[in-house]
Design an enzyme around this catalytic site. Structure first.
Site, PDB file in Angstrom:
ATOM      1  N   THR A 217      25.815 -45.824 -11.753  1.00 19.79           N
ATOM      2  CA  THR A 217      26.956 -46.722 -11.834  1.00 19.79           C
ATOM      3  C   THR A 217      28.253 -45.954 -11.649  1.00 19.79           C
ATOM      4  O   THR A 217      28.409 -44.835 -12.144  1.00 19.79           O
ATOM      5  CB  THR A 217      26.972 -47.450 -13.196  1.00 19.79           C
ATOM      6  OG1 THR A 217      28.123 -48.300 -13.283  1.00 19.79           O
ATOM      7  CG2 THR A 217      27.022 -46.488 -14.366  1.00 19.79           C
TER       8      THR A 217
ATOM      9  N   ASP B   3      24.759 -56.237  -6.814  1.00 18.92           N
ATOM     10  CA  ASP B   3      25.536 -56.793  -7.929  1.00 18.92           C
ATOM     11  C   ASP B   3      25.758 -58.298  -7.802  1.00 18.92           C
ATOM     12  O   ASP B   3      26.070 -58.967  -8.792  1.00 18.92           O
ATOM     13  CB  ASP B   3      26.893 -56.097  -8.034  1.00 18.92           C
ATOM     14  CG  ASP B   3      26.797 -54.711  -8.657  1.00 18.92           C
ATOM     15  OD1 ASP B   3      25.688 -54.311  -9.058  1.00 18.92           O
ATOM     16  OD2 ASP B   3      27.830 -54.022  -8.730  1.00 18.92           O
ATOM     17  N   ASP B   4      25.608 -58.831  -6.594  1.00 17.50           N
ATOM     18  CA  ASP B   4      25.798 -60.272  -6.391  1.00 17.50           C
ATOM     19  C   ASP B   4      24.587 -61.089  -6.836  1.00 17.50           C
ATOM     20  O   ASP B   4      24.624 -62.328  -6.758  1.00 17.50           O
ATOM     21  CB  ASP B   4      26.074 -60.562  -4.916  1.00 17.50           C
ATOM     22  CG  ASP B   4      27.401 -60.006  -4.450  1.00 17.50           C
ATOM     23  OD1 ASP B   4      28.307 -59.838  -5.287  1.00 17.50           O
ATOM     24  OD2 ASP B   4      27.537 -59.733  -3.237  1.00 17.50           O
TER      25      ASP B   4
ATOM     26  N   ARG C  88      33.385 -45.394 -15.851  1.00 20.11           N
ATOM     27  CA  ARG C  88      32.990 -46.725 -16.315  1.00 20.11           C
ATOM     28  C   ARG C  88      33.949 -47.252 -17.379  1.00 20.11           C
ATOM     29  O   ARG C  88      34.221 -48.458 -17.432  1.00 20.11           O
ATOM     30  CB  ARG C  88      31.561 -46.704 -16.845  1.00 20.11           C
ATOM     31  CG  ARG C  88      31.016 -48.103 -17.145  1.00 20.11           C
ATOM     32  CD  ARG C  88      29.556 -48.091 -17.510  1.00 20.11           C
ATOM     33  NE  ARG C  88      29.095 -49.426 -17.853  1.00 20.11           N
ATOM     34  CZ  ARG C  88      28.400 -50.227 -17.060  1.00 20.11           C
ATOM     35  NH1 ARG C  88      28.094 -49.832 -15.832  1.00 20.11           N
ATOM     36  NH2 ARG C  88      28.008 -51.414 -17.470  1.00 20.11           N
TER      37      ARG C  88
ATOM     38  N   TYR D  39      34.196 -55.219 -17.109  1.00 19.15           N
ATOM     39  CA  TYR D  39      32.989 -55.923 -16.692  1.00 19.15           C
ATOM     40  C   TYR D  39      32.949 -57.312 -17.307  1.00 19.15           C
ATOM     41  O   TYR D  39      33.585 -57.580 -18.332  1.00 19.15           O
ATOM     42  CB  TYR D  39      31.748 -55.133 -17.129  1.00 19.15           C
ATOM     43  CG  TYR D  39      31.553 -53.855 -16.348  1.00 19.15           C
ATOM     44  CD1 TYR D  39      30.775 -53.827 -15.204  1.00 19.15           C
ATOM     45  CD2 TYR D  39      32.179 -52.675 -16.746  1.00 19.15           C
ATOM     46  CE1 TYR D  39      30.604 -52.658 -14.481  1.00 19.15           C
ATOM     47  CE2 TYR D  39      32.017 -51.509 -16.024  1.00 19.15           C
ATOM     48  CZ  TYR D  39      31.234 -51.501 -14.892  1.00 19.15           C
ATOM     49  OH  TYR D  39      31.079 -50.343 -14.173  1.00 19.15           O
TER      50      TYR D  39
ATOM     51  N   ASP E 253      21.061 -53.475 -17.164  1.00 22.73           N
ATOM     52  CA  ASP E 253      20.771 -52.290 -16.364  1.00 22.73           C
ATOM     53  C   ASP E 253      19.295 -52.123 -16.046  1.00 22.73           C
ATOM     54  O   ASP E 253      18.824 -51.010 -15.807  1.00 22.73           O
ATOM     55  CB  ASP E 253      21.324 -51.051 -17.066  1.00 22.73           C
ATOM     56  CG  ASP E 253      22.834 -50.967 -16.945  1.00 22.73           C
ATOM     57  OD1 ASP E 253      23.309 -50.242 -16.050  1.00 22.73           O
ATOM     58  OD2 ASP E 253      23.547 -51.651 -17.703  1.00 22.73           O
TER      59      ASP E 253
END
Length: 213
Positions: free
Chosen positions: A13, A38-39, A143, A148, A62
């Site tokens: 990531t 990710d879509d 990250r 998110y 994940d």
């Protein structure tokens, strides 16, 4: 055999997967396409989600079961079975590079995703396979600067993100042939673009894999 050259870009990531895919797309011919793993995350209320280990009140995002891989494979297969018009500018490939005018290149499908190679159909489709790595410290630093949806709760990186990445990395090292590892701290575009372009010129042939050097 499909006329498409399929390129997998996977790994840690925040390692640079999507950035590399976008950079390649802007430099390759106009019929180049990108699909992002990710879509394909299931909605937050999906029955397929499992909780994080260690009692953290959060889905484990994940792992591959958090993704609708059947839908992704279906979308990918629709593309690789198609025959794009190289003069069609409706896609998002580049128009300002010398490659945009080159005739005879195989059309390129770029796939990016943190756990691409866990799906056997996706793995088999990839002619070129790349995998980004980062140190744990650098990964956390990057990250922690991103937002998110849903947000990472405290402890999620330590409970899920990094352990799942390490587990996937072992699987890739032991079970994925012809994979090229990319250091997410380095500039990788020029070497990868050269390899992708070389493979796209080999119409009707299976590219034997690439080694950075």
């Amino acid at each position: 055999m499909s006329s498409w050259l399929v390129v997998g870009i996977s790994g840690v990531t925040n390692g640079g997967k999507s950035t590399l895919a976008q950079q390649l797309q802007s430099r390759l011919p106009t019929h180049t396409q990108v699909i992002s793993q990710d879509d394909y995350f299931y909605p937050k209320d999906s029955q397929y989600h499992v909780p994080c280990p260690g009692g953290l009140a959060h889905h484990n995002w994940d792992i591959i079961s958090a993704l609708d891989m059947k839908k992704m494979v279906c979308d990918v297969m629709e593309i690789v079975k198609s025959h794009p018009d190289q003069n069609d500018s409706s896609h998002k490939g580049g128009t300002g590079s010398p490659l945009s005018e080159e005739v005879g290149l195989r059309p390129v499908l770029l796939m990016d995703g943190f756990i691409l190679y866990d799906d056997p159909e996706i793995l088999e489709l990839c002619d070129l396979r790349y995998f980004f790595t980062l140190t744990q410290e650098e990964c956390w630093e990057r990250r922690s600067q991103r937002t998110y949806d849903p947000p990472d709760p405290p402890g999620y990186f330590e409970a899920c993100v990094w352990p799942m990445y390490e587990e996937h990395l072992v699987k890739v090292k032991e079970g994925v042939p012809n994979v090229v590892f990319l250091d997410g701290m380095e500039e990788n575009l020029s070497a990868v673009l050269q390899q992708v372009t070389a493979a796209a010129r080999l119409k009707g042939k299976k590219y034997p894999g690439a080694i950075l050097g």
